[in-house]
Design a protein around this motif. Structure first.
Motif, PDB file in Angstrom:
ATOM      1  N   SER A 154      10.414  54.709   2.347  1.00  0.00           N
ATOM      2  CA  SER A 154       9.810  55.580   3.107  1.00  0.00           C
ATOM      3  C   SER A 154       7.619  55.458   3.350  1.00  0.00           C
ATOM      4  N   GLY A 155       7.855  54.548   2.287  1.00  0.00           N
ATOM      5  CA  GLY A 155       5.947  53.701   2.186  1.00  0.00           C
ATOM      6  C   GLY A 155       6.091  53.065   3.571  1.00  0.00           C
ATOM      7  N   LEU A 156       6.650  51.792   3.612  1.00  0.00           N
ATOM      8  CA  LEU A 156       6.542  50.380   4.898  1.00  0.00           C
ATOM      9  C   LEU A 156       6.978  50.667   5.723  1.00  0.00           C
ATOM     10  N   GLN A 157       5.676  50.665   6.462  1.00  0.00           N
ATOM     11  CA  GLN A 157       6.768  51.516   7.847  1.00  0.00           C
ATOM     12  C   GLN A 157       7.355  50.476   9.158  1.00  0.00           C
ATOM     13  N   SER A 158       7.532  48.779   8.945  1.00  0.00           N
ATOM     14  CA  SER A 158       8.119  48.147   9.411  1.00  0.00           C
ATOM     15  C   SER A 158       9.009  47.093   8.951  1.00  0.00           C
ATOM     16  N   ASP A 159      10.081  46.762   9.838  1.00  0.00           N
ATOM     17  CA  ASP A 159      10.805  45.577   8.960  1.00  0.00           C
ATOM     18  C   ASP A 159      10.028  44.361   8.715  1.00  0.00           C
ATOM     19  N   ARG A 160       8.836  44.427   9.410  1.00  0.00           N
ATOM     20  CA  ARG A 160       7.974  43.376   8.437  1.00  0.00           C
ATOM     21  C   ARG A 160       7.708  42.978   7.617  1.00  0.00           C
ATOM     22  N   ASP A 161       6.455  44.412   7.062  1.00  0.00           N
ATOM     23  CA  ASP A 161       6.435  44.730   6.313  1.00  0.00           C
ATOM     24  C   ASP A 161       7.797  44.803   4.850  1.00  0.00           C
ATOM     25  N   ARG A 162       8.722  45.243   5.071  1.00  0.00           N
ATOM     26  CA  ARG A 162       9.587  45.617   3.888  1.00  0.00           C
ATOM     27  C   ARG A 162      10.207  44.100   4.186  1.00  0.00           C
ATOM     28  N   ALA A 163      10.384  43.512   4.293  1.00  0.00           N
ATOM     29  CA  ALA A 163      10.981  41.995   4.785  1.00  0.00           C
ATOM     30  C   ALA A 163       9.918  41.681   4.050  1.00  0.00           C
ATOM     31  N   LEU A 164       8.672  41.372   3.999  1.00  0.00           N
ATOM     32  CA  LEU A 164       7.203  40.714   3.458  1.00  0.00           C
ATOM     33  C   LEU A 164       7.753  40.784   1.936  1.00  0.00           C
ATOM     34  N   HIS A 198      -2.307  38.473  16.764  1.00  0.00           N
ATOM     35  CA  HIS A 198      -2.088  37.412  17.866  1.00  0.00           C
ATOM     36  C   HIS A 198      -1.537  35.791  17.695  1.00  0.00           C
ATOM     37  N   ASN A 199      -0.712  36.542  16.809  1.00  0.00           N
ATOM     38  CA  ASN A 199       0.649  35.285  16.502  1.00  0.00           C
ATOM     39  C   ASN A 199      -0.327  33.416  15.615  1.00  0.00           C
ATOM     40  N   ARG A 200      -1.255  33.968  15.419  1.00  0.00           N
ATOM     41  CA  ARG A 200      -2.630  32.716  15.343  1.00  0.00           C
ATOM     42  C   ARG A 200      -1.975  32.976  13.710  1.00  0.00           C
ATOM     43  N   GLY A 201      -1.560  31.663  13.183  1.00  0.00           N
ATOM     44  CA  GLY A 201      -1.750  31.443  11.525  1.00  0.00           C
ATOM     45  C   GLY A 201      -0.308  32.389  11.119  1.00  0.00           C
ATOM     46  N   HIS A 202      -0.923  33.088  10.060  1.00  0.00           N
ATOM     47  CA  HIS A 202       0.444  33.631   8.714  1.00  0.00           C
ATOM     48  C   HIS A 202      -0.817  34.815   8.794  1.00  0.00           C
ATOM     49  N   ILE A 203       0.167  35.738   8.120  1.00  0.00           N
ATOM     50  CA  ILE A 203      -0.284  36.903   8.018  1.00  0.00           C
ATOM     51  C   ILE A 203      -1.649  36.848   6.239  1.00  0.00           C
ATOM     52  N   ASN A 204      -2.786  37.417   6.752  1.00  0.00           N
ATOM     53  CA  ASN A 204      -3.200  36.848   5.043  1.00  0.00           C
ATOM     54  C   ASN A 204      -2.888  37.883   3.493  1.00  0.00           C
ATOM     55  N   SER A 205      -3.185  37.199   2.806  1.00  0.00           N
ATOM     56  CA  SER A 205      -2.696  38.234   1.637  1.00  0.00           C
ATOM     57  C   SER A 205      -3.995  39.130   1.074  1.00  0.00           C
ATOM     58  N   ASP A 206      -4.463  39.218   2.177  1.00  0.00           N
ATOM     59  CA  ASP A 206      -5.638  40.418   2.098  1.00  0.00           C
ATOM     60  C   ASP A 206      -5.034  41.315   2.568  1.00  0.00           C
ATOM     61  N   SER A 207      -4.384  41.701   3.725  1.00  0.00           N
ATOM     62  CA  SER A 207      -3.866  42.556   5.062  1.00  0.00           C
ATOM     63  C   SER A 207      -2.331  42.729   4.779  1.00  0.00           C
ATOM     64  N   ALA A 208      -1.785  41.768   3.462  1.00  0.00           N
ATOM     65  CA  ALA A 208      -0.533  42.803   3.275  1.00  0.00           C
ATOM     66  C   ALA A 208      -0.941  43.488   2.009  1.00  0.00           C
ATOM     67  N   ALA A 209      -2.562  42.850   1.006  1.00  0.00           N
ATOM     68  CA  ALA A 209      -2.847  44.701   0.254  1.00  0.00           C
ATOM     69  C   ALA A 209      -3.154  44.931   0.783  1.00  0.00           C
ATOM     70  N   ARG A 210      -4.045  45.422   2.177  1.00  0.00           N
ATOM     71  CA  ARG A 210      -4.294  46.405   2.498  1.00  0.00           C
ATOM     72  C   ARG A 210      -2.553  47.585   3.408  1.00  0.00           C
ATOM     73  N   ILE A 211      -2.328  46.869   3.697  1.00  0.00           N
ATOM     74  CA  ILE A 211      -0.681  47.858   4.310  1.00  0.00           C
ATOM     75  C   ILE A 211      -0.420  48.596   2.499  1.00  0.00           C
ATOM     76  N   LEU A 212       0.247  47.443   2.107  1.00  0.00           N
ATOM     77  CA  LEU A 212       0.967  48.273   0.543  1.00  0.00           C
ATOM     78  C   LEU A 212      -0.204  49.242   0.059  1.00  0.00           C
ATOM     79  N   ARG A 213      -1.419  49.030  -0.086  1.00  0.00           N
ATOM     80  CA  ARG A 213      -2.480  50.392  -0.677  1.00  0.00           C
ATOM     81  C   ARG A 213      -2.080  52.000   0.192  1.00  0.00           C
ATOM     82  N   GLU A 214      -2.293  51.675   1.613  1.00  0.00           N
ATOM     83  CA  GLU A 214      -1.724  52.012   2.757  1.00  0.00           C
ATOM     84  C   GLU A 214      -0.718  53.296   2.565  1.00  0.00           C
ATOM     85  N   ALA A 215       1.057  52.134   1.970  1.00  0.00           N
ATOM     86  CA  ALA A 215       1.818  52.982   2.023  1.00  0.00           C
ATOM     87  C   ALA A 215       1.811  53.959   0.176  1.00  0.00           C
ATOM     88  N   CYS A 216       1.622  52.841  -0.243  1.00  0.00           N
ATOM     89  CA  CYS A 216       1.261  53.892  -1.881  1.00  0.00           C
ATOM     90  C   CYS A 216       0.049  55.414  -1.294  1.00  0.00           C
TER      91      CYS A 216
END
Length: 231
Positions: A23-33, A109-127
């Motif tokens: 219910s929290g994580l909204q995309s296949d990418r986020d669930r895979a990560l 924009h497919n530049r580099g890899h996802i930043n860990s801070d961005s991942a943390a923000r995604i998780l905070r929003e889900a929580c």
């Protein structure tokens, strides 16, 4: 528990894990990560910097092991190869990387890899949407390591998975639950201070007013147990 980035990351319960992934994580990418974080006990930086080739073969089939390259690990100590269990494989099959080359979880924009801070923000929003407190990206690693420890996996084996420098550092990650403390203390009942008496059950089935049990000393019972039987 971690609040406003202070304290230790919460160890997730099974119910909380199911809530996050269903219910929290909204995309296949986020669930895979975060599935990679949970089912390999890796650090968030290690998951964010994975290459597609570390997880999928040339035909985009999920490999049997995920390779964490040495230069992407904390302290650059050693590479690790972690087996892919079925739960993680299903998340990786649902996720479709945009390219066979480069990073598995690309950045904006497919530049580099996802930043860990961005991942943390995604998780905070889900929580936040689920009303969960104390959860951080480190919660998946702590939850995985604690689960393995509770399952009786030797610490040396867990260290091989976690990549910790030594067992002392690993033990800091492991949570001890209150019920485990109670269970440990209850084991002290074996150190009983009670004297050498015990209860002997009557061999008769009568139902008179005489008590059905009587307490006798261990020495008397072993000497002649028949003298204590009712005739």
């Amino acid at each position: 528990m971690k609040i406003n980035r202070h304290g230790r990351a919460k160890v997730l319960t099974q119910e909380e894990i199911q809530l996050l992934f269903n219910s929290g994580l909204q995309s296949d990418r986020d669930r895979a990560l975060f599935g990679v974080c949970l089912y390999t006990a890796c650090r968030i930086d290690e998951a964010c910097t994975l290459n597609t080739a570390d997880v999928y073969d040339g035909r985009m089939r999920v490999r049997g092991e995920i390779i964490f390259r040495r230069h992407n690990t904390k302290g650059k100590l050693a590479a690790r190869a972690i087996p892919v269990i079925d739960e993680l494989r299903s998340l990786l099959l649902q996720y479709k990387p945009t390219t066979r080359q480069g990073f598995l979880f690309p950045g904006r924009h497919n530049r580099g890899h996802i930043n860990s801070d961005s991942a943390a923000r995604i998780l905070r929003e889900a929580c936040y949407s689920l009303g969960l407190e104390g959860v951080s990206t480190h919660s998946f690693r702590r939850s995985a390591l604690t689960q393995m420890s509770n399952a009786g996996i030797p610490l040396r084996v867990i260290q091989e998975i976690s990549g910790h420098r030594n067992l002392e550092e690993l033990q800091k990650y492991l949570e001890v639950r209150p019920d485990q403390v109670r269970g440990a203390v209850s084991a002290l009942s074996m150190l009983s201070h009670v004297g050498d008496s015990y209860v002997v059950k009557s061999i008769f089935d009568d139902v008179d007013s005489t008590p059905d049990t009587e307490t006798i000393s261990t020495q008397e019972a072993s000497a002649d147990p028949r003298k204590h039987q009712r005739s």
